[in-house]
Design an enzyme around this catalytic site. Structure first.
Site, PDB file in Angstrom:
ATOM      1  N   CYS A   1      40.305  42.253  36.693  1.00 42.85           N
ATOM      2  CA  CYS A   1      39.322  41.491  37.537  1.00 42.85           C
ATOM      3  C   CYS A   1      38.175  41.241  36.755  1.00 42.85           C
ATOM      4  O   CYS A   1      37.681  40.244  36.745  1.00 42.85           O
ATOM      5  CB  CYS A   1      39.015  42.401  38.738  1.00 42.85           C
ATOM      6  SG  CYS A   1      37.658  41.588  39.904  1.00 42.85           S
TER       7      CYS A   1
ATOM      8  N   GLU B   1      46.296  39.108  40.348  1.00 41.61           N
ATOM      9  CA  GLU B   1      45.164  38.083  40.266  1.00 41.61           C
ATOM     10  C   GLU B   1      45.423  36.853  40.423  1.00 41.61           C
ATOM     11  O   GLU B   1      44.765  35.954  41.101  1.00 41.61           O
ATOM     12  CB  GLU B   1      44.199  38.458  38.941  1.00 41.61           C
ATOM     13  CG  GLU B   1      43.382  39.696  38.885  1.00 41.61           C
ATOM     14  CD  GLU B   1      42.140  39.456  39.815  1.00 41.61           C
ATOM     15  OE1 GLU B   1      41.991  38.279  40.348  1.00 41.61           O
ATOM     16  OE2 GLU B   1      41.411  40.333  39.784  1.00 41.61           O
TER      17      GLU B   1
END
Length: 216
Positions: free
Chosen positions: A132, A204
């Protein structure tokens, strides 16, 4: 070492940091509804992101490790308040944020990371957390250095946040910390860390897909 994790996470890493959501955001063509949907889900993500760093503090083996996660946790708690104000600029009030239901992509991603932390080591937890921060730093840097953003881009504030020196430095610290956790691991442990890092990267990609197509 982190460069190696990223290399071995391809092609998922490229699909993540060069996703259509990111490219449309850079060009200012991303649909407002997509960005609003992303912002609401990102608010919920930040709640679980805080839990991840709190768990990392519990998993720490000394005060030095604990301090790293404490700094991250404090930064996220501060970011949440800024995020709420930013959402208001996009017509999303606090009540809407509080009543937003978690998307399936968010549930899958955040529970996976927390599970890695609950059942594994601090290195495994940070392998799940790292994509992230490292990915957003790369995205902010890429858009800025390549001058991809258009004039009067409605998403410029978002771009500037992740291209900022402050966020870039935070990403560097995360790389250094994950490297320190990785170095003493056995070959088998390193393989597990790689698997976790790659899986989180896939998550993601799914999160961008969720935002782009307003998936629930």
């Amino acid at each position: 070492m982190v460069t190696q994790l990223i290399q071995q996470a391809r092609p998922y890493w490229h699909a993540y940091v060069r996703h259509e959501f990111v490219q449309q955001l850079a060009h200012g063509t991303l649909a407002k509804t997509s960005f609003q949907h992303y912002l609401k889900q990102d608010y919920l993500y930040l709640f679980h992101y805080s839990r991840m760093f709190a768990l990392a503090m519990y998993k720490s083996e000394n005060f030095a490790q604990m301090e790293v996660s404490r700094e991250h946790l404090n930064a996220v708690l501060d970011e949440i308040q800024l995020h709420i104000k930013y959402c208001q600029q996009w017509g999303i009030d606090e009540q809407t944020l509080f009543s937003t239901q978690e998307s399936s992509a968010l549930i899958a991603y955040t529970r996976y990371v927390l599970d890695c932390g609950m059942t594994g080591s601090l290195a495994e937890l940070y392998a799940a957390i790292a994509p992230c921060m490292l990915g957003y730093a790369e995205i902010g840097r890429w858009i800025t250095e390549e001058k991809l953003s258009v004039a009067n881009n409605p998403y410029q504030t978002w771009i500037d946040t992740y291209a900022s020196d402050e966020f870039q430095q935070s990403a560097v610290k995360t790389r250094e910390f994950l490297t320190a956790l990785y170095q003493p691991l056995t070959t088998q442990q390193r393989e597990k860390v790689q698997h976790i890092f790659t899986t989180a990267t896939r998550m993601e990609v799914a999160f961008w897909e969720m935002g782009l197509h307003c998936q629930v």
